[in-house]
Write an enzyme that holds these catalytic residues in place. Structure first.
Site, PDB file in Angstrom:
ATOM      1  CG  ASP A 163      -2.261  -0.762   1.085  1.00  0.00           C
ATOM      2  OD1 ASP A 163      -2.557  -0.922  -0.320  1.00  0.00           O
ATOM      3  OD2 ASP A 163      -2.821  -1.179   1.932  1.00  0.00           O
ATOM      4  CG  ASP A 184      -7.036  -4.305  -2.047  1.00  0.00           C
ATOM      5  OD1 ASP A 184      -7.613  -5.383  -2.623  1.00  0.00           O
ATOM      6  OD2 ASP A 184      -7.398  -3.771  -0.865  1.00  0.00           O
TER       7      ASP A 184
HETATM    8  N1  GLY Z   1      -7.213  -1.967   0.794  1.00  0.00           N
HETATM    9  C1  GLY Z   1      -7.813  -2.515   1.806  1.00  0.00           C
HETATM   10  C2  GLY Z   1      -9.242  -2.085   1.623  1.00  0.00           C
HETATM   11  O1  GLY Z   1      -9.851  -1.751   0.637  1.00  0.00           O
HETATM   12  O2  GLY Z   1      -9.847  -2.358   2.468  1.00  0.00           O
END
Ligand code: GLY
Length: 376
Positions: A93, A156
């Site tokens: 992330d 994601d």
């Molecule tokens: N990236 C984690 C979520 O969307 O909760």
């Protein structure tokens, strides 16, 4: 009233609200809110959503040039430097953490410190690429379980790839972009199902490559359609097209968008999972806001080449945004705007404020008014 005029009115309400919200949250790092008061994740500075507070502040600064928004965003960006000292805190992330902070900062101010952070974050993200299977690894080991998650990737991550594209542009070096493209190519076949929906988690064999299995992740179960995951795919593939102009990413984004639009319920409110029971009232307004951003970006891309599709995507985005705004809280006495978001289907709590719901709502409104700071 035109859609642009409508969005202009919403923008004014947001700007007025933040005149009160920002000063009383000056040193906080919000994730959620209770009884109209933002919480503070300063002690959990590693948390993946912390960059979105910076994103809100920079989008506000772009429009108002108020020094408070800038100083708050800069303070957050400096606090987040601690993350670079903990390898266990660094994961896939990095895009969510440093695009709405360092990248937004660099775009607006030209800060050399911010540019340096983009490079460090992009190097770390690129270092998670596994040549065996050609994917970017998601989380690190889970200390609560035997599962090392070595071969796990998640949809994601499509939204983190712009950090790699951005680094290649900024430093005139194609290495990062090559990794982003390799991951996007893998994700296109391993995550996107024939009907245009997306898996959340795909486990690859980390030595031989190839898909081992999928997991339901934050959705109901394997094969179900976790709505925020669908929007990470929708906006993520759209952004891979923006950065590469490769038509196959545009085709994938459109396929995901078309399926998402088909499944929007009659009342325009997005559930946590499209496959949840019709009488379950768990919503995820973050999904609606992210989808609106992706759909408005598709509209812009297709405006000249396929105006009918562009109109369809615009109409779908407006449908989602009108509901979000009608349900949203624009009272300056409350910190949050959206308050019907969800982290995951199997969580205990649902229908509460989540900061990135507000971030993507603001980004979508700024897209409509022509004020957007493009951070991806
Ligand atoms: N990236 C984690 C979520 O969307 O909760």
């Amino acid at each position: 009233m035109t859609d642009r005029e409508w969005a202009g009115e919403v923008r004014e309400k947001i700007l007025q609200k933040y005149e009160a919200v920002a000063p009383r949250n000056e040193h906080k790092v919000p994730y959620s809110a209770k009884n109209g008061v933002f919480d503070d994740h300063s002690k959990d500075i590693y948390w993946w959503t912390n960059g979105f507070w910076g994103g809100i502040l920079w989008q506000l600064y772009k429009v108002t040039e108020k020094p408070l928004y800038r100083s708050m965003a800069e303070e957050l960006e400096s606090k987040m430097d601690e993350i670079f000292l903990h390898s266990a805190w660094m994961d896939h992330d990095s895009g969510f953490r440093w695009l709405p902070t360092a990248s937004a900062d660099y775009t607006l101010t030209g800060s050399e410190e911010a540019k340096n952070r983009i490079r460090i974050a992009a190097d770390n993200l690129a270092g998670r690429f596994n040549l065996n299977g050609r994917f970017i690894r998601a989380w690190n080991e889970d200390p609560r379980s035997e599962n090392k998650r070595t071969g796990w990737a998640i949809i994601d991550c499509m939204m983190n790839l712009p950090l790699l594209y951005r680094a290649s542009d900024l430093f005139d070096d194609p290495r990062w972009k090559a990794i982003a493209v390799a991951h996007a190519d893998t994700a296109m076949t391993a995550f996107i199902r024939p009907d245009g929906s997306s898996n959340h988690i795909v486990a690859f064999d980390p030595v031989k490559g190839g898909v081992v299995r999928t997991y339901g992740g934050q959705g109901i179960q394997v094969g179900s359609s976790w709505t925020r995951g669908q929007t990470w795919a929708l906006y993520g593939f759209t952004l891979s097209y923006v950065h590469t102009k490769d038509e196959k990413y545009l085709a994938t984004a459109r396929k995901v968008a078309d399926r998402y639009i088909e499944r929007i319920p009659a009342d325009g409110r997005i559930p946590v999972d499209f496959d949840q029971a019709p009488d379950c009232d768990w919503e995820d307004e973050t999904s609606a806001a992210i989808a609106a951003c992706g759909l408005l970006t598709l509209e812009k891309i297709l405006a000249d080449t396929d105006p009918a599709a562009a109109d369809r995507y615009h109409a779908a985005a407006m449908r989602l945004l009108k509901v979000l705004v009608a349900d949203g809280n624009f009272d300056p006495a409350a910190d949050e705007i959206l308050d019907r978001c969800s982290g995951a289907y199997h969580d205990k709590e649902h229908n509460f404020p989540i900061i990135y719901g507000d971030y993507y709502l603001i980004e979508a409104i700024w897209k409509l008014t022509g004020d957007e700071l493009f951070i991806w």
